[in-house]
Design a protein around this motif. Structure first.
Motif, PDB file in Angstrom:
ATOM      1  N   LEU A 112       0.808  -1.220   0.000  1.00 57.22           N
ATOM      2  CA  LEU A 112       0.000   0.000   0.000  1.00 57.22           C
ATOM      3  C   LEU A 112       0.842   1.272   0.000  1.00 57.22           C
ATOM      4  CD1 LEU A 112      -2.742  -0.944   2.643  1.00 57.22           C
ATOM      5  CD2 LEU A 112      -2.667  -1.449   0.197  1.00 57.22           C
ATOM      6  N   LYS A 113       2.145   1.106   0.215  1.00 61.64           N
ATOM      7  CA  LYS A 113       3.022   2.288   0.266  1.00 61.64           C
ATOM      8  C   LYS A 113       4.271   2.022  -0.559  1.00 61.64           C
ATOM      9  CE  LYS A 113       1.819   3.698   4.923  1.00 61.64           C
ATOM     10  NZ  LYS A 113       1.911   2.934   6.126  1.00 61.64           N
ATOM     11  N   VAL A 114       4.760   3.070  -1.218  1.00 62.23           N
ATOM     12  CA  VAL A 114       5.977   2.932  -2.030  1.00 62.23           C
ATOM     13  C   VAL A 114       7.148   2.504  -1.130  1.00 62.23           C
ATOM     14  CG1 VAL A 114       7.591   4.147  -3.527  1.00 62.23           C
ATOM     15  CG2 VAL A 114       5.159   4.590  -3.734  1.00 62.23           C
ATOM     16  N   GLU A 115       7.208   3.045   0.098  1.00 68.72           N
ATOM     17  CA  GLU A 115       8.315   2.678   1.015  1.00 68.72           C
ATOM     18  C   GLU A 115       8.306   1.170   1.283  1.00 68.72           C
ATOM     19  OE1 GLU A 115       6.192   5.523   1.132  1.00 68.72           O
ATOM     20  OE2 GLU A 115       6.101   5.590   3.314  1.00 68.72           O
ATOM     21  N   GLY A 327      10.192  -1.433 -10.522  1.00 66.43           N
ATOM     22  CA  GLY A 327       9.940  -0.057 -10.979  1.00 66.43           C
ATOM     23  C   GLY A 327       8.467   0.110 -11.320  1.00 66.43           C
ATOM     24  N   ASP A 328       7.907  -0.873 -12.004  1.00 73.71           N
ATOM     25  CA  ASP A 328       6.493  -0.823 -12.381  1.00 73.71           C
ATOM     26  C   ASP A 328       5.612  -0.842 -11.125  1.00 73.71           C
ATOM     27  OD1 ASP A 328       4.366  -0.909 -14.322  1.00 73.71           O
ATOM     28  OD2 ASP A 328       4.086  -3.011 -13.789  1.00 73.71           O
ATOM     29  N   CYS A 333       2.038   2.073  -7.548  1.00 72.74           N
ATOM     30  CA  CYS A 333       1.679   2.457  -6.178  1.00 72.74           C
ATOM     31  C   CYS A 333       1.655   3.994  -6.048  1.00 72.74           C
ATOM     32  CB  CYS A 333       2.676   1.835  -5.210  1.00 72.74           C
ATOM     33  SG  CYS A 333       2.178   1.974  -3.502  1.00 72.74           S
ATOM     34  N   LYS A 334       2.639   4.661  -6.664  1.00 74.00           N
ATOM     35  CA  LYS A 334       2.685   6.135  -6.633  1.00 74.00           C
ATOM     36  C   LYS A 334       1.421   6.716  -7.262  1.00 74.00           C
ATOM     37  CE  LYS A 334       7.572   7.007  -6.988  1.00 74.00           C
ATOM     38  NZ  LYS A 334       8.663   7.151  -7.923  1.00 74.00           N
ATOM     39  N   ALA A 335       1.017   6.154  -8.404  1.00 74.69           N
ATOM     40  CA  ALA A 335      -0.180   6.656  -9.093  1.00 74.69           C
ATOM     41  C   ALA A 335      -1.427   6.364  -8.252  1.00 74.69           C
ATOM     42  CB  ALA A 335      -0.292   6.025 -10.473  1.00 74.69           C
ATOM     43  N   ILE A 340      -5.793   8.374  -4.647  1.00 75.15           N
ATOM     44  CA  ILE A 340      -6.465   8.305  -3.339  1.00 75.15           C
ATOM     45  C   ILE A 340      -6.394   9.666  -2.644  1.00 75.15           C
ATOM     46  CG2 ILE A 340      -6.314   7.239  -1.028  1.00 75.15           C
ATOM     47  CD1 ILE A 340      -5.633   4.603  -2.564  1.00 75.15           C
ATOM     48  N   LYS A 341      -5.251  10.336  -2.787  1.00 67.96           N
ATOM     49  CA  LYS A 341      -5.094  11.674  -2.197  1.00 67.96           C
ATOM     50  C   LYS A 341      -6.054  12.679  -2.847  1.00 67.96           C
ATOM     51  CE  LYS A 341      -1.160  14.457  -0.935  1.00 67.96           C
ATOM     52  NZ  LYS A 341       0.195  14.774  -1.295  1.00 67.96           N
ATOM     53  N   ALA A 342      -6.314  12.453  -4.144  1.00 64.96           N
ATOM     54  CA  ALA A 342      -7.139  13.412  -4.891  1.00 64.96           C
ATOM     55  C   ALA A 342      -8.637  13.215  -4.654  1.00 64.96           C
ATOM     56  CB  ALA A 342      -6.840  13.265  -6.376  1.00 64.96           C
TER      57      ALA A 342
END
Ligand code: NAP
Length: 345
Positions: A112-115, A327-328, A333-335, A340-342
């Motif tokens: 759920l997180k890039v980290e 990378g994909d 996940c970033k997108a 979700i933020k938007a």
């Protein structure tokens, strides 16, 4: 001859971590893939692993059934693990498996997180194991044909794409997604990854997916904070001639089953009608051009779950790179995080 020597080195030995519903598709796929062998399954619920095996592979030979996930991870006979746990559990259990030296196929979303994906990647490098996010749909040959059409220039420059994924979520299955989106709940984390993954691919050039620069989104949330419907637009930035490149998506648990995407260019469009390819779906793509030319292309039946398992096994057995990369996974996940933020709640 030792037991180790007797093992078939042409087959990757798989264990399944969790008696999840999706095993209905993946468990038979592991058995069917010619370079793979199912050797273990585990669940935290007593008897659930054995019940799952009996249900999806009755009469199947020697498969160890554990009522303990760690026991499977520590099983020396298991080389690769399929992780179909709840979305918010992927990172924790994938890390445990990787740190025990196992190769891992993680269901979408990888985390759920890039980290968390960065941590999984670091562990995979350290332990020298293969890890891939389980976007099975991309192993169906229909998508390579879509890409071939786009890259041939037939539909011109790609300026727009639409992805639509939905199914009617039954009340009895709501437990799967009925929690806040921050905790992996809702449609966005369940079917949203397909929509975002397809859109990034629709705008891809030369094999590398395109990445959105911003997003707008609207969602309907339930009382638990899970989105039941989300729709939005990803902005992939202007092309070299300054023309807008927008990706539209809509996902829903309130509608009939749909899993389609469409790529619209300056000369025509191409559409994949059934990315999930369910039992009664006919894999078909269609395309049309400005001059009125229209075509439908049908595909012989092929099981993308089997193809996905076969590919991952091949990568492990031959030490070759996986088709879907870290990378994909990180960019998807970033997108996802951007969308979700938007969301206007
Ligand atoms: N690729 C695809 O086509 C596809 C399709 C559907 C889902 N998925 C993905 O696969 C993963 C699993 O999805 P799913 O729908 O199969 O999940 P699920 O059935 O809810 O199972 C998820 C986990 O919850 C536990 N569980 C299962 N049934 C349960 C029950 N009745 N009560 C309590 N716990 C239960 C299981 O762990 P224990 O056995 O240890 O309890 C299981 O590993 C998700 O990441 C999802 O996004 C992929």
């Amino acid at each position: 001859m030792s037991t180790e020597q007797k093992k078939d080195s042409t087959k990757l030995r798989w264990g399944i971590l969790g008696a999840a519903r999706v095993n209905e598709r993946l468990l038979p796929a592991i058995i069917e893939a010619p370079n793979s062998e199912l050797v273990a399954i585990a669940s935290r619920r007593a008897g659930a692993a054995k019940a799952t095996l009996d249900k999806y592979a009755p009469c199947h030979g020697e498969v160890a059934c554990y009522d303990d996930l760690i026991a499977l991870i520590q099983d020396k006979n298991v080389q690769a693990i399929y992780c179909p746990m709840a979305n918010e559990e992927h990172a924790e259990w994938a890390l445990k498996a990787i740190n025990a030296g196992k190769h891992v196929l993680i269901e979408k979303p990888m985390a759920l997180k890039v980290e968390d994906i960065q941590a999984i990647e670091a562990a995979a490098i350290k332990n020298n194991v293969k890890v891939m996010e389980g976007f099975m749909y991309r192993f169906h040959p229909q998508h390579a044909r879509v890409k071939e059409i786009v890259e041939s220039g037939l539909i011109g420059d790609v300026l727009s794409a639409r992805a639509s994924y939905s199914f009617l979520m039954r009340q009895a299955r709501m437990y799967r997604i009925n929690r806040n989106m921050a905790n992996g709940g809702g449609a966005m984390w369940d079917i949203g990854p397909y929509a975002i993954h397809s859109l990034r691919w629709c705008f891809a050039k030369g094999g590398a997916p395109a990445e959105p620069i911003s997003a707008i989104a609207h969602a309907k949330l339930n009382e638990a904070g899970a989105d039941i419907v989300t729709s939005g637009v990803l902005d992939f930035g202007p092309d070299a001639e300054g023309r807008a490149r927008l990706g539209h998506f809509d996902i829903s648990f309130e509608r009939s089953r749909k899993s389609e995407y469409e790529i619209i260019g300056t000369k025509g469009w191409v559409k994949c009608h059934a990315a999930w390819v369910f039992q009664n779906d006919v894999p078909v793509i269609s395309w049309a051009l400005e001059d009125g030319k229209y075509a439908e292309e049908r595909f012989a039946p092929s099981n993308h779950f089997v193809l996905e398992i076969q590919h991952f096994s091949e990568c492990v057995l031959n030490d070759t790179p996986t088709y879907l990369t870290f990378g994909d996974a990180k960019n998807n996940c970033k997108a996802m995080e951007m969308v979700i933020k938007a969301i206007k709640q």
